[in-house]
Design a protein around this motif. Structure first.
Motif, PDB file in Angstrom:
ATOM      1  N   LEU A 251       0.862  -1.180   0.000  1.00  0.00           N
ATOM      2  CA  LEU A 251       0.000   0.000   0.000  1.00  0.00           C
ATOM      3  C   LEU A 251       0.900   1.233   0.000  1.00  0.00           C
ATOM      4  CD1 LEU A 251      -2.567  -1.140   2.731  1.00  0.00           C
ATOM      5  CD2 LEU A 251      -2.823  -1.245   0.241  1.00  0.00           C
ATOM      6  N   VAL A 252       0.648   2.129  -0.943  1.00  0.00           N
ATOM      7  CA  VAL A 252       1.469   3.345  -1.019  1.00  0.00           C
ATOM      8  C   VAL A 252       0.600   4.550  -0.714  1.00  0.00           C
ATOM      9  CG1 VAL A 252       2.955   4.778  -2.469  1.00  0.00           C
ATOM     10  CG2 VAL A 252       2.946   2.296  -2.789  1.00  0.00           C
ATOM     11  N   ASN A 253       1.025   5.329   0.268  1.00  0.00           N
ATOM     12  CA  ASN A 253       0.396   6.634   0.502  1.00  0.00           C
ATOM     13  C   ASN A 253       1.290   7.665  -0.174  1.00  0.00           C
ATOM     14  OD1 ASN A 253      -0.551   9.057   1.375  1.00  0.00           O
ATOM     15  ND2 ASN A 253      -0.856   8.429   3.511  1.00  0.00           N
ATOM     16  N   TRP A 254       0.832   8.143  -1.335  1.00  0.00           N
ATOM     17  CA  TRP A 254       1.659   9.080  -2.110  1.00  0.00           C
ATOM     18  C   TRP A 254       1.752  10.437  -1.427  1.00  0.00           C
ATOM     19  CZ3 TRP A 254       4.377   6.774  -5.757  1.00  0.00           C
ATOM     20  CH2 TRP A 254       3.872   5.625  -6.356  1.00  0.00           C
ATOM     21  N   CYS A 255       0.950  10.644  -0.389  1.00  0.00           N
ATOM     22  CA  CYS A 255       0.938  11.953   0.303  1.00  0.00           C
ATOM     23  C   CYS A 255       1.673  11.851   1.641  1.00  0.00           C
ATOM     24  CB  CYS A 255      -0.493  12.408   0.519  1.00  0.00           C
ATOM     25  SG  CYS A 255      -1.471  12.365  -0.981  1.00  0.00           S
ATOM     26  N   GLY A 256       2.619  10.951   1.754  1.00  0.00           N
ATOM     27  CA  GLY A 256       3.432  10.846   2.983  1.00  0.00           C
ATOM     28  C   GLY A 256       2.607  10.348   4.142  1.00  0.00           C
ATOM     29  N   GLU A 257       2.482  11.184   5.162  1.00  0.00           N
ATOM     30  CA  GLU A 257       1.790  10.765   6.385  1.00  0.00           C
ATOM     31  C   GLU A 257       0.323  11.204   6.401  1.00  0.00           C
ATOM     32  OE1 GLU A 257       3.181   9.053   8.964  1.00  0.00           O
ATOM     33  OE2 GLU A 257       5.182   8.969   8.062  1.00  0.00           O
ATOM     34  N   ASP A 258      -0.105  11.996   5.386  1.00  0.00           N
ATOM     35  CA  ASP A 258      -1.482  12.514   5.419  1.00  0.00           C
ATOM     36  C   ASP A 258      -2.499  11.375   5.348  1.00  0.00           C
ATOM     37  OD1 ASP A 258      -0.277  14.909   5.420  1.00  0.00           O
ATOM     38  OD2 ASP A 258      -0.928  15.530   3.411  1.00  0.00           O
ATOM     39  N   ASN A 259      -3.574  11.470   6.147  1.00  0.00           N
ATOM     40  CA  ASN A 259      -4.561  10.395   6.102  1.00  0.00           C
ATOM     41  C   ASN A 259      -5.647  10.709   5.059  1.00  0.00           C
ATOM     42  OD1 ASN A 259      -6.314  12.196   7.247  1.00  0.00           O
ATOM     43  ND2 ASN A 259      -6.086  11.368   9.329  1.00  0.00           N
ATOM     44  N   LEU A 260      -6.513   9.717   4.879  1.00  0.00           N
ATOM     45  CA  LEU A 260      -7.552   9.831   3.840  1.00  0.00           C
ATOM     46  C   LEU A 260      -8.349  11.128   3.976  1.00  0.00           C
ATOM     47  CD1 LEU A 260      -9.189   8.426   1.536  1.00  0.00           C
ATOM     48  CD2 LEU A 260     -10.583   7.401   3.316  1.00  0.00           C
ATOM     49  N   ALA A 319      -8.972  10.391  -3.591  1.00  0.00           N
ATOM     50  CA  ALA A 319      -8.339  10.479  -2.263  1.00  0.00           C
ATOM     51  C   ALA A 319      -7.891   9.099  -1.802  1.00  0.00           C
ATOM     52  CB  ALA A 319      -9.312  11.087  -1.256  1.00  0.00           C
ATOM     53  N   GLU A 320      -8.696   8.098  -2.086  1.00  0.00           N
ATOM     54  CA  GLU A 320      -8.375   6.726  -1.692  1.00  0.00           C
ATOM     55  C   GLU A 320      -7.120   6.246  -2.450  1.00  0.00           C
ATOM     56  OE1 GLU A 320      -9.971   4.787   0.603  1.00  0.00           O
ATOM     57  OE2 GLU A 320      -8.696   3.045   0.172  1.00  0.00           O
ATOM     58  N   THR A 321      -7.083   6.527  -3.759  1.00  0.00           N
ATOM     59  CA  THR A 321      -5.907   6.103  -4.543  1.00  0.00           C
ATOM     60  C   THR A 321      -4.648   6.826  -4.050  1.00  0.00           C
ATOM     61  OG1 THR A 321      -7.361   5.890  -6.447  1.00  0.00           O
ATOM     62  CG2 THR A 321      -5.009   5.806  -6.896  1.00  0.00           C
ATOM     63  N   LEU A 322      -4.786   8.112  -3.766  1.00  0.00           N
ATOM     64  CA  LEU A 322      -3.599   8.874  -3.347  1.00  0.00           C
ATOM     65  C   LEU A 322      -3.065   8.407  -1.998  1.00  0.00           C
ATOM     66  CD1 LEU A 322      -4.636  12.499  -4.326  1.00  0.00           C
ATOM     67  CD2 LEU A 322      -2.677  11.234  -5.197  1.00  0.00           C
ATOM     68  N   SER A 323      -3.974   8.032  -1.093  1.00  0.00           N
ATOM     69  CA  SER A 323      -3.515   7.735   0.267  1.00  0.00           C
ATOM     70  C   SER A 323      -3.394   6.246   0.550  1.00  0.00           C
ATOM     71  CB  SER A 323      -4.453   8.376   1.285  1.00  0.00           C
ATOM     72  OG  SER A 323      -5.757   7.868   1.112  1.00  0.00           O
ATOM     73  N   ASN A 324      -3.926   5.408  -0.348  1.00  0.00           N
ATOM     74  CA  ASN A 324      -3.957   3.973  -0.037  1.00  0.00           C
ATOM     75  C   ASN A 324      -3.896   3.167  -1.331  1.00  0.00           C
ATOM     76  OD1 ASN A 324      -4.082   2.105   2.016  1.00  0.00           O
ATOM     77  ND2 ASN A 324      -6.315   1.909   1.918  1.00  0.00           N
ATOM     78  N   ASP A 325      -2.887   3.436  -2.147  1.00  0.00           N
ATOM     79  CA  ASP A 325      -2.785   2.851  -3.483  1.00  0.00           C
ATOM     80  C   ASP A 325      -2.214   1.439  -3.376  1.00  0.00           C
ATOM     81  OD1 ASP A 325      -2.860   2.751  -6.190  1.00  0.00           O
ATOM     82  OD2 ASP A 325      -1.035   3.924  -6.512  1.00  0.00           O
ATOM     83  N   SER A 326      -2.901   0.488  -3.976  1.00  0.00           N
ATOM     84  CA  SER A 326      -2.550  -0.907  -3.714  1.00  0.00           C
ATOM     85  C   SER A 326      -1.863  -1.587  -4.924  1.00  0.00           C
ATOM     86  CB  SER A 326      -3.877  -1.582  -3.337  1.00  0.00           C
ATOM     87  OG  SER A 326      -3.849  -2.916  -3.577  1.00  0.00           O
ATOM     88  N   TYR A 327      -0.838  -2.391  -4.648  1.00  0.00           N
ATOM     89  CA  TYR A 327      -0.081  -3.103  -5.696  1.00  0.00           C
ATOM     90  C   TYR A 327       0.186  -4.536  -5.252  1.00  0.00           C
ATOM     91  CZ  TYR A 327       0.664   1.511  -7.573  1.00  0.00           C
ATOM     92  OH  TYR A 327       0.450   2.752  -8.081  1.00  0.00           O
TER      93      TYR A 327
END
Ligand SMILES: Cc1cc2nc3c(=O)[nH]c(=O)nc-3n(C[C@H](O)[C@H](O)[C@H](O)COP(=O)(O)OP(=O)(O)OC[C@H]3O[C@@H](n4cnc5c(N)ncnc54)[C@H](O)[C@@H]3O)c2cc1C
Length: 400
Positions: A251-260, A319-327
């Protein structure tokens, strides 16, 4: 008095120098399987040798040493990163501290470190026997007053108990099964690989369903994902990933520590401010435009959609993709071959104050052969210097 050291790597050579300085009359023989001493040190840090770290960003030693932090805390009370800095500078090697807290020789050349250690060993009369692979620690212990094992990371013939040529045969040591640490993730099915070369400065990467998490820069490669955040995560989760056979969800949060919620409200503000702008054209400054376009498409937002058109559902998906992007991770690759071993000689075998084997007085361990390993940044060589130093001090204290 005679001491044998098995392995002319960072820990073994450092130990030999410190022992000879304290006890010049002790015979110190280093047995080295390879053609040359310090062969690995010569290629560390891409040939520049990242020999330690300032530890400024490390609040808790467990962050730097996922395995062995407690032993490292004890060892650092004798010889830590500041001592290492002082040691090399006193020997005439000027060092530089980089902005990322890594320490290198000012010459940016690992051979400077190799040559220094080689010169000191020669001056002090350390005997180095190259092309001498030791097959049994036990038989060497019959010939020497003390034996220091500094054979480095995973080597199938050395470490697997009961295998042919098991170095530790007959010693009844507890061995933690070795697995690799510090690797990159293969994402064989992901189109994100088309964005190879893209770097995001501060992401948080984690493994779904676990507590393993790491932050820092991320690099997209032609096979998957790499960069400090991924290497750190591979280190924290080294054993878990081996157990699941490198098949896991990243899971990648592209916004660092920011939450959803905070990502969603930032997007909302943007939508209100720029209703007529195309979503695909308004990437946050920390996300490169090609990656933004990929993430927008992944969130099922059309390329020609404007902020005013995507509605709360579109905003939520983005917002979900930016903060919780799944691979899907499937497999691992070595990072410039700079992997280290998680596992090895269990620390339960060791007296933390001396690095002497509890069951076999006179037998010591130092370096990567122990179940200690660090993240990238100079922490692994620091462990080798510190444990090599403490082993020498212990032998000298006992013998001198
Ligand atoms: C490519 C690469 C780059 C790296 N870069 C960095 C870096 O920049 N900074 C950092 O902190 N860490 C780095 N590391 C990790 C670091 O190099 C190791 O953690 C460190 O060298 C461990 O030191 P050691 O003395 O325990 O083992 P080693 O340096 O591996 O030395 C062990 C020696 O023992 C010998 N040996 C093994 N078995 C036997 C036997 N049975 N008989 C005789 N001899 C034997 C081996 O031939 C070897 O010479 C890097 C690792 C790699 C692979």
């Amino acid at each position: 008095m005679k001491t044998a050291i098995i392995g002319a790597g960072a820990a073994g050579c450092f130990c030999a120098i410190e022992l000879k300085r304290r006890l010049p009359d002790v015979v110190v023989d280093i047995y080295e399987a390879g053609n040359k001493p310090l062969a690995k040190v010569a290629i560390t840090g891409g040939g520049r040798c990242n020999l330690t770290n300032s530890f400024e960003e490390i609040d808790n030693l467990k962050e730097a040493y996922p395995r062995g932090d407690k032993l490292m805390r004890r060892v650092f009370s004798t010889f830590d990163n500041r001592d290492t800095w002082e040691w090399f500078e006193n020997e005439g090697v000027k060092l530089v501290l980089q902005d990322d807290h890594c320490v290198f020789p000012a010459s940016q050349d690992a051979t400077r470190i190799v040559n220094l250690l080689m010169t000191r060993m020669r001056q002090l009369g350390v005997n180095i026997l190259t092309r001498h692979k030791v097959d049994s620690v036990k038989s060497l212990m019959e010939e020497y007053d003390s034996v220091v094992v500094t054979t480095g990371g995973y080597n199938p013939r050395n470490i697997i108990p009961g295998s042919t040529g098991d170095l530790f045969e007959g010693l009844d040591l507890e061995i933690v099964p070795p697995v690799p640490s510090l690797f990159t993730f293969n994402l064989p099915t992901s189109p994100v690989r088309d964005l190879m070369g893209t770097v995001v400065d501060n992401v948080t990467a984690s493994l779904a369903g676990t507590r393993f998490k790491a932050s820092g820069p991320l690099l997209i490669t032609h096979w998957g994902m790499s960069g400090p955040a991924i290497l750190k995560l591979s280190s924290y989760a080294a054993r878990h990933l081996a157990e699941v056979r490198y098949d896991s969800t990243l899971l990648v949060n592209w916004c660092g520590e920011d939450n959803l919620d905070s990502v969603r409200s930032a997007l909302q503000k943007n939508a209100v401010k720029n209703p007529l702008k195309l979503v695909v054209n308004s990437h946050p400054e920390y996300i490169p435009s090609r990656l933004w376009s990929y993430l927008v498409t992944k969130s099922k937002i059309r390329e020609d959609a404007r902020w005013a058109e995507i509605g709360p559902k579109g905003l939520n998906r983005l917002a979900e993709t930016l903060s919780n992007d799944s691979y899907h991770i499937k497999g691992q690759s070595r990072f410039k071959e700079e992997f280290v071993t998680c596992g090895g000689v269990s620390l339960t075998n060791i007296n933390y104050n001396t690095l002497e084997c509890v069951k076999h007085p006179g037998l010591y361990f130092a370096g990567e052969v122990l179940d200690i390993d660090g993240i990238t940044g100079g922490f692994n060589l620091q462990a080798a210097w510190s444990t090599g130093y403490l082993a020498a001090l212990s032998i000298a204290g006992k013998t001198g």
